[in-house]
Scaffold this active site. Structure first.
Site, PDB file in Angstrom:
ATOM      1  N   ASP A  38       0.871  -1.108   0.040  1.00 54.66           N
ATOM      2  CA  ASP A  38       0.013  -0.035   0.012  1.00 54.66           C
ATOM      3  C   ASP A  38       0.918   1.295   0.013  1.00 54.66           C
ATOM      4  OD1 ASP A  38      -1.726   2.000   0.289  1.00 54.66           O
ATOM      5  OD2 ASP A  38      -2.358   1.381   2.304  1.00 54.66           O
ATOM      6  N   LYS A  95       2.698  11.214  -3.489  1.00 56.49           N
ATOM      7  CA  LYS A  95       1.672  10.452  -4.419  1.00 56.49           C
ATOM      8  C   LYS A  95       0.932  11.673  -5.093  1.00 56.49           C
ATOM      9  CE  LYS A  95      -1.784   6.907  -3.444  1.00 56.49           C
ATOM     10  NZ  LYS A  95      -2.342   5.978  -2.524  1.00 56.49           N
ATOM     11  N   GLU A 110      -7.168   0.285  -4.557  1.00 55.41           N
ATOM     12  CA  GLU A 110      -7.043   0.078  -2.898  1.00 55.41           C
ATOM     13  C   GLU A 110      -8.496  -0.376  -2.627  1.00 55.41           C
ATOM     14  OE1 GLU A 110      -5.907   4.182  -1.925  1.00 55.41           O
ATOM     15  OE2 GLU A 110      -4.008   3.908  -2.669  1.00 55.41           O
TER      16      GLU A 110
HETATM   17 MG    MG Z   1      -4.701   4.937   2.312  1.00 56.25          MG
END
Ligand code: MG
Ligand code: ADP
Length: 610
Positions: free
Chosen positions: A9, A71, A169
């Site tokens: 992740d 990100k 996700e």
């Molecule tokens: Mg997250």
């Protein structure tokens, strides 16, 4: 134990890895038991680079050399970031690395790095803790587009990883909760992290997840809660937050975050900050209900986004079967309460919300490396997609089970002289012929300038986005003419139908293949005959009687084979025709070359017509 493959992740605020051990996913922890690696990098003039908690600690004393939230920059251009630049404390520049290709760089002191390189540093730190596995599945938000996904993949490669797959996700979270084993259903995933919020609505059928809709706010999350507490404290301490004192601000933020986290378990917490060298000493009790009032507007905003996501998915709240909580900020009891109230059901909270995405990614990685027996397919194109080419054959551009989003392009041309339009018929299915597949949509590319057959260059591109939406576009390169259409590929097909279509294609594979081959040869034979006829009319007189006789005979045989259905016979007669017309082709070639050498046009002879 050192895993060979991990799920990662790669978060805006925290990143972590997990792997499957004895059939169960576990997160990777460091010696002190911490799983989360802050997505923070700190650079120093002496060349030292710190990643993770060490970098975050350094941020206190040296905020200018510390990078957060990389990100947000992944796969973006400077133009994309215009609105966000005010939130980014570093200088972002765009450099043209080659003609027409620009790359973002973040400037820190004397150094410059691309977002991909920076993310790779975080990935390296994460995999180092896992004993340096070489393969990984990396997760991205469902709203990430092609370029952002590609940038994430590149970051993995820079970190020396073989990236098996990029997955969504919310899909990973649903997988971690074992929801794929339910045959069918709708899942809402509420993800409230450090700096971002998103809500995704997934549909599940036969173990395949599909993102129906996703909505969110890329500036809504735990940071906002920290800020409300920081502002509260600063006001009472008489500190003006607009005076640029990054060090003090960082201290305050840290104290605020500690208070916020403690409030998730305690009803009342002391907000304490002591900086003797600045003469600051502040203590104050903050109650949970006071905190809830402060964050209420943010929670309200997140629920509005959930409402929009449901609307986009065409669903009512009561049609959602499961609600999954993701992200560190969903540890806040008030958030759980409000989300439960909104959907009218108790959300899943048994797994750590900041670990659940990595756990799901680990499961997916395990499946991809063939360790799990369960055949789970995630976010895939259920049936192949292609277009009709001459004679009712389907040319598949995107194959069944490709992970979305995906893109494929093929170049086609015109079949007859002066053809000014091309019909694009889009088909879905596993069989070779259009009559056995399903027509999804059609459009016409017109305005192609008249030119000889085979001269036009029509690039047809299929793009299936993360939501499974198919867009087909066609562009003729010489004229720049283009057209496109958006279609919904899986509309109306049940999983059983999908399965049947797949079985059907296996059953008919051999005959389908033969038919397809026959049609392809027939198309070639007809084109060859047309070209030979044209050439013959121009140069036939120069051939010997024997050569002319051979062409006539082989043409007769070819026509006979075309009227039959034997693929091999067609193949052989077509080759014989090619051999017989070779002298004709050579003669024309020579005529063109000679004429060109003499500086004259090849009167009446035209190489293109061959
Ligand atoms: Mg997250
Ligand atoms: P990301 O945005 O990278 O996905 P996470 O899902 O790990 O990040 O969420 C990080 C956020 O969760 C931070 O703002 C952090 O302060 C917050 N957080 C972590 N634990 C708690 C807790 N117990 N109570 C409230 N907030 C928490």
């Amino acid at each position: 134990m050192t895993p060979s493959v991990v799920g990662i992740d790669l978060g805006t605020t925290f990143s972590l890895a997990a792997y499957v051990q004895n059939g169960k996913p576990v997160v990777v922890r460091d010696g002190s038991g911490a799983a989360l690696v802050p997505s923070v990098i700190s650079f120093h003039d002496d060349g030292e680079v710190l990643v993770g908690s060490a970098a975050r600690a350094r941020a206190l004393s040296d905020p200018e050399h510390t990078i957060f939230s990389v990100k947000r920059l992944m796969g973006r251009t400077l133009a994309d970031l215009q609105k966000e630049l005010k939130h980014i404390p570093h200088q972002i520049v765009e450099r043209e690395v080659e003609a027409g290709r620009k790359v973002l760089h973040v400037r820190i002191g004397k150094r410059e790095h691309t977002p991909e390189e920076l993310s790779a540093m975080i990935l390296k730190e994460v995999v180092k803790r896992a004993g340096n596995p070489t393969k990984a599945v990396i997760t991205v938000p469902a709203y990430f587009d092609d370029t952002q996904r590609q940038a994430t993949r590149d970051a993995g490669r820079i970190a020396g990883l073989d990236v098996l797959r990029i997955i969504n996700e919310p899909t990973a979270a649903a997988l971690a909760y074992g929801l794929a084993s339910k045959q069918i259903g709708t899942v809402a995933v509420y993800d409230l992290g450090g700096g971002t919020f998103d809500c995704s609505i997934l549909s599940l059928s036969e173990g395949v997840f599909k993102v129906l809709a996703t909505n969110g706010d890329t500036y809504l999350g735990g940071d906002d809660f920290d800020r409300t507490l920081t502002e509260l404290a600063a006001k009472e301490m008489g500190i003006d937050l607009s005076t640029r004192d990054p060090e003090l601000l960082q201290y305050l933020r840290d104290a605020a975050e500690r208070t916020k986290i403690a409030l998730s378990t305690a009803k009342s917490v002391e907000f304490a900050i002591t900086l003797p060298e600045r003469g600051i000493s502040f203590r104050r009790q903050v109650t949970r209900s006071e905190f809830e009032k402060l964050i209420d507007p943010y929670i309200q905003r997140s629920l509005d986004k959930c409402r929009s996501a449901l609307k986009d998915a065409g669903l009512r709240k009561d049609q959602v079967d499961e609600v999954v909580m993701v992200g560190g900020s969903t540890r806040i009891p008030y958030v759980r309460e409000r989300v439960g109230e909104f959907f009218g059901k108790k959300p899943h909270t048994d797994l750590n919300p900041d670990e659940v995405v990595a756990l799901g990614a680990a499961l997916q990685a395990d499946i991809l490396t063939g360790n799990s027996r369960g055949m789970l397919l995630l976010d895939v194109v259920p049936l192949s997609l292609g277009i009709e080419t001459l004679g009712g054959v389907v040319d598949k551009l995107i194959h069944r089970n490709s992970t979305v989003p995906c893109r494929a392009s093929t170049r086609y041309t015109t079949f007859v002289d002066n053809q000014t339009a091309i019909n694009i018929n889009i088909y879905q299915g596993e069989r070779e012929l259009t009559k056995d597949c399903r027509l999804l949509g059609q459009f016409k590319l017109s305005g192609i300038p008249p030119m000889p057959a085979q001269m036009a260059q029509v690039d047809v591109t299929f793009l299936v986005d993360a939501n499974g939406m198919l867009t087909v576009s066609a562009k003729e390169n010489r004229s720049g003419q283009q057209a496109s259409v958006a279609v919904q590929p899986s509309h109306g097909l049940s999983p059983d139908e999908v399965e049947n279509l797949v079985l059907d294609s296996v059953k008919h594979a051999r005959e389908d293949f033969a038919t397809r081959r026959f049609i392809e040869l027939k198309n070639k034979a007809e084109a060859d005959m047309r070209h030979a006829d044209k050439a013959f009319a121009r140069a036939g007189d120069y051939l010997s009687a024997e050569q002319r006789g051979q062409i006539d005979a082989s043409r007769g045989n070819l026509e006979a084979a075309l009227n039959g259905s034997d693929v091999d016979a067609l193949h052989h007669t077509l080759e014989a025709f090619g051999t017989a017309t070779l002298p004709l082709a050579e003669m024309l070639m020579n005529a063109v070359v000679n004429a060109t050498l003499k500086g004259k046009g090849a009167e009446g002879l035209d190489a293109n017509s061959l």
